[in-house]
Design a protein around this motif. Structure first.
Motif, PDB file in Angstrom:
ATOM      1  N   GLY A  83      50.806  33.621  58.626  1.00  0.00           N
ATOM      2  CA  GLY A  83      51.126  35.021  58.373  1.00  0.00           C
ATOM      3  C   GLY A  83      51.289  35.395  56.917  1.00  0.00           C
ATOM      4  O   GLY A  83      51.789  36.470  56.599  1.00  0.00           O
ATOM      5  N   ILE A  84      50.872  34.526  56.013  1.00  0.00           N
ATOM      6  CA  ILE A  84      50.978  34.786  54.581  1.00  0.00           C
ATOM      7  C   ILE A  84      49.600  35.193  54.071  1.00  0.00           C
ATOM      8  O   ILE A  84      48.605  34.540  54.358  1.00  0.00           O
ATOM      9  CB  ILE A  84      51.477  33.532  53.826  1.00  0.00           C
ATOM     10  N   ALA A  85      49.546  36.252  53.327  1.00  0.00           N
ATOM     11  CA  ALA A  85      48.303  36.704  52.690  1.00  0.00           C
ATOM     12  C   ALA A  85      47.158  36.878  53.693  1.00  0.00           C
ATOM     13  O   ALA A  85      46.019  36.536  53.406  1.00  0.00           O
ATOM     14  CB  ALA A  85      47.893  35.751  51.571  1.00  0.00           C
ATOM     15  N   VAL A  86      47.475  37.444  54.867  1.00  0.00           N
ATOM     16  CA  VAL A  86      46.457  37.617  55.907  1.00  0.00           C
ATOM     17  C   VAL A  86      45.362  38.575  55.437  1.00  0.00           C
ATOM     18  O   VAL A  86      44.179  38.284  55.583  1.00  0.00           O
ATOM     19  CB  VAL A  86      47.098  38.111  57.221  1.00  0.00           C
ATOM     20  N   ARG A  87      45.753  39.705  54.846  1.00  0.00           N
ATOM     21  CA  ARG A  87      44.745  40.669  54.403  1.00  0.00           C
ATOM     22  C   ARG A  87      43.865  40.075  53.309  1.00  0.00           C
ATOM     23  O   ARG A  87      42.650  40.201  53.341  1.00  0.00           O
ATOM     24  CB  ARG A  87      45.392  41.955  53.893  1.00  0.00           C
ATOM     25  N   GLU A  88      44.473  39.426  52.338  1.00  0.00           N
ATOM     26  CA  GLU A  88      43.677  38.842  51.252  1.00  0.00           C
ATOM     27  C   GLU A  88      42.716  37.795  51.798  1.00  0.00           C
ATOM     28  O   GLU A  88      41.557  37.720  51.389  1.00  0.00           O
ATOM     29  CB  GLU A  88      44.569  38.222  50.182  1.00  0.00           C
ATOM     30  N   PHE A  89      43.184  36.999  52.752  1.00  0.00           N
ATOM     31  CA  PHE A  89      42.314  35.981  53.342  1.00  0.00           C
ATOM     32  C   PHE A  89      41.091  36.640  53.981  1.00  0.00           C
ATOM     33  O   PHE A  89      39.952  36.243  53.718  1.00  0.00           O
ATOM     34  CB  PHE A  89      43.069  35.144  54.380  1.00  0.00           C
ATOM     35  N   TRP A  90      41.309  37.643  54.833  1.00  0.00           N
ATOM     36  CA  TRP A  90      40.181  38.263  55.528  1.00  0.00           C
ATOM     37  C   TRP A  90      39.304  39.071  54.584  1.00  0.00           C
ATOM     38  O   TRP A  90      38.086  39.127  54.754  1.00  0.00           O
ATOM     39  CB  TRP A  90      40.661  39.102  56.720  1.00  0.00           C
ATOM     40  N   LEU A  91      39.905  39.671  53.570  1.00  0.00           N
ATOM     41  CA  LEU A  91      39.114  40.384  52.577  1.00  0.00           C
ATOM     42  C   LEU A  91      38.173  39.424  51.853  1.00  0.00           C
ATOM     43  O   LEU A  91      36.963  39.670  51.751  1.00  0.00           O
ATOM     44  CB  LEU A  91      40.045  41.070  51.567  1.00  0.00           C
ATOM     45  N   ARG A  92      38.719  38.312  51.391  1.00  0.00           N
ATOM     46  CA  ARG A  92      37.893  37.365  50.637  1.00  0.00           C
ATOM     47  C   ARG A  92      36.908  36.619  51.535  1.00  0.00           C
ATOM     48  O   ARG A  92      35.776  36.356  51.137  1.00  0.00           O
ATOM     49  CB  ARG A  92      38.797  36.401  49.863  1.00  0.00           C
ATOM     50  N   LYS A  93      37.328  36.301  52.759  1.00  0.00           N
ATOM     51  CA  LYS A  93      36.415  35.619  53.691  1.00  0.00           C
ATOM     52  C   LYS A  93      35.253  36.548  54.055  1.00  0.00           C
ATOM     53  O   LYS A  93      34.092  36.128  54.043  1.00  0.00           O
ATOM     54  CB  LYS A  93      37.154  35.192  54.956  1.00  0.00           C
ATOM     55  N   ALA A  94      35.566  37.804  54.359  1.00  0.00           N
ATOM     56  CA  ALA A  94      34.511  38.758  54.708  1.00  0.00           C
ATOM     57  C   ALA A  94      33.560  38.972  53.524  1.00  0.00           C
ATOM     58  O   ALA A  94      32.339  39.025  53.702  1.00  0.00           O
ATOM     59  CB  ALA A  94      35.124  40.082  55.150  1.00  0.00           C
ATOM     60  N   ALA A  95      34.119  39.057  52.317  1.00  0.00           N
ATOM     61  CA  ALA A  95      33.275  39.228  51.128  1.00  0.00           C
ATOM     62  C   ALA A  95      32.390  38.000  50.917  1.00  0.00           C
ATOM     63  O   ALA A  95      31.215  38.128  50.565  1.00  0.00           O
ATOM     64  CB  ALA A  95      34.144  39.482  49.900  1.00  0.00           C
ATOM     65  N   LEU A  96      32.945  36.833  51.132  1.00  0.00           N
ATOM     66  CA  LEU A  96      32.158  35.604  51.016  1.00  0.00           C
ATOM     67  C   LEU A  96      31.001  35.628  52.016  1.00  0.00           C
ATOM     68  O   LEU A  96      29.847  35.367  51.653  1.00  0.00           O
ATOM     69  CB  LEU A  96      33.048  34.379  51.260  1.00  0.00           C
ATOM     70  N   LEU A  97      31.291  35.966  53.264  1.00  0.00           N
ATOM     71  CA  LEU A  97      30.237  36.015  54.283  1.00  0.00           C
ATOM     72  C   LEU A  97      29.206  37.102  53.958  1.00  0.00           C
ATOM     73  O   LEU A  97      28.007  36.904  54.183  1.00  0.00           O
ATOM     74  CB  LEU A  97      30.855  36.248  55.661  1.00  0.00           C
ATOM     75  N   ASP A  98      29.667  38.219  53.419  1.00  0.00           N
ATOM     76  CA  ASP A  98      28.745  39.285  53.024  1.00  0.00           C
ATOM     77  C   ASP A  98      27.817  38.794  51.922  1.00  0.00           C
ATOM     78  O   ASP A  98      26.602  39.015  51.964  1.00  0.00           O
ATOM     79  CB  ASP A  98      29.548  40.506  52.551  1.00  0.00           C
ATOM     80  N   ARG A  99      28.368  38.119  50.945  1.00  0.00           N
ATOM     81  CA  ARG A  99      27.551  37.605  49.839  1.00  0.00           C
ATOM     82  C   ARG A  99      26.548  36.561  50.333  1.00  0.00           C
ATOM     83  O   ARG A  99      25.393  36.532  49.890  1.00  0.00           O
ATOM     84  CB  ARG A  99      28.460  37.024  48.760  1.00  0.00           C
ATOM     85  N   VAL A 100      26.959  35.712  51.265  1.00  0.00           N
ATOM     86  CA  VAL A 100      26.044  34.723  51.839  1.00  0.00           C
ATOM     87  C   VAL A 100      24.934  35.450  52.608  1.00  0.00           C
ATOM     88  O   VAL A 100      23.753  35.107  52.486  1.00  0.00           O
ATOM     89  CB  VAL A 100      26.796  33.721  52.742  1.00  0.00           C
ATOM     90  N   ALA A 101      25.322  36.476  53.385  1.00  0.00           N
ATOM     91  CA  ALA A 101      24.326  37.227  54.167  1.00  0.00           C
ATOM     92  C   ALA A 101      23.289  37.889  53.259  1.00  0.00           C
ATOM     93  O   ALA A 101      22.115  37.977  53.621  1.00  0.00           O
ATOM     94  CB  ALA A 101      25.019  38.275  55.025  1.00  0.00           C
ATOM     95  N   LEU A 102      23.718  38.334  52.103  1.00  0.00           N
ATOM     96  CA  LEU A 102      22.789  38.995  51.178  1.00  0.00           C
ATOM     97  C   LEU A 102      21.705  38.048  50.669  1.00  0.00           C
ATOM     98  O   LEU A 102      20.648  38.498  50.234  1.00  0.00           O
ATOM     99  CB  LEU A 102      23.557  39.600  50.001  1.00  0.00           C
ATOM    100  N   THR A 103      21.957  36.750  50.724  1.00  0.00           N
ATOM    101  CA  THR A 103      20.964  35.773  50.282  1.00  0.00           C
ATOM    102  C   THR A 103      20.076  35.299  51.429  1.00  0.00           C
ATOM    103  O   THR A 103      19.123  34.565  51.203  1.00  0.00           O
ATOM    104  CB  THR A 103      21.640  34.541  49.637  1.00  0.00           C
ATOM    105  N   ASP A 104      20.399  35.728  52.640  1.00  0.00           N
ATOM    106  CA  ASP A 104      19.666  35.307  53.833  1.00  0.00           C
ATOM    107  C   ASP A 104      18.308  36.011  53.898  1.00  0.00           C
ATOM    108  O   ASP A 104      18.097  37.059  53.278  1.00  0.00           O
ATOM    109  CB  ASP A 104      20.500  35.651  55.073  1.00  0.00           C
ATOM    110  N   ASP A 105      17.391  35.438  54.674  1.00  0.00           N
ATOM    111  CA  ASP A 105      16.078  36.056  54.870  1.00  0.00           C
ATOM    112  C   ASP A 105      16.185  37.414  55.556  1.00  0.00           C
ATOM    113  O   ASP A 105      15.345  38.285  55.364  1.00  0.00           O
ATOM    114  CB  ASP A 105      15.169  35.147  55.706  1.00  0.00           C
TER     115      ASP A 105
END
Length: 168
Positions: A83-105
């Motif tokens: 329960g610590i830094a839940v928003r920051e975790f999901w914000l950064r995880k989602a951004a990471l996945l978004d950045r990975v998706a942008l490199t996808d075919d």
């Protein structure tokens, strides 16, 4: 560009005209009575408004490397589970996945894009539950329950990431 024709009652015309101008870039509305004289016809030329979300290049301009974010996300799971830094975790995880998706075919509908969209929706649910108002996390114009956010969760994510990174 396209033309819209709407038939409505005269009292509805101003509200409809306002809604159209909020949704599209519109030209002058032309109004003519219908044959029966009880309603009006509205004619307006319109086009899609330019994108209002930060581009990925803008949102992630000063973001840490993808490798660095993978490491942070792996370390952040423990705090999120407690329960610590839940928003920051999901914000950064989602951004990471978004950045990975942008490199996808297939950066829009591929498997990585689907994961990024679901993570962005999780962030939106967290923000909605926290009761973030019109100011969003850090003065963002679009709330998590705004229709544009619901249509484009990754756009909402980029807005929130850019604001978070600017204020962190």
């Amino acid at each position: 560009m396209f033309e819209i024709r709407i038939i409505c009652t005269p009292p509805e015309a101003p509200e409809i005209t306002k809604a159209l101008s909020e949704t599209f870039t519109t030209g002058q509305v032309r109004q003519h009575p219908t044959r029966d004289g009880e309603r009006v016809r509205l004619y307006v030329t319109a086009e899609q408004q330019p994108g209002h979300w930060p581009t990925p290049e803008t949102a992630y301009a000063t973001a840490p490397s993808i490798i660095s974010e993978i490491g942070w996300t792996a370390r952040g799971v423990r705090d999120c589970l407690h329960g610590i830094a839940v928003r920051e975790f999901w914000l950064r995880k989602a951004a990471l996945l978004d950045r990975v998706a942008l490199t996808d075919d297939d950066p829009v509908s591929g498997e990585a894009a689907t994961l990024a969209t679901e993570a962005a929706r999780r962030l939106m649910a967290i923000d909605h539950a926290a009761g973030l108002g019109p100011s969003g996390y850090a003065d963002g114009p679009y709330t998590p329950d705004h229709p544009d956010s619901i249509r484009e969760p990754r756009g909402y994510l980029r807005q929130e990431y850019a604001l978070w990174h600017r204020h962190s």
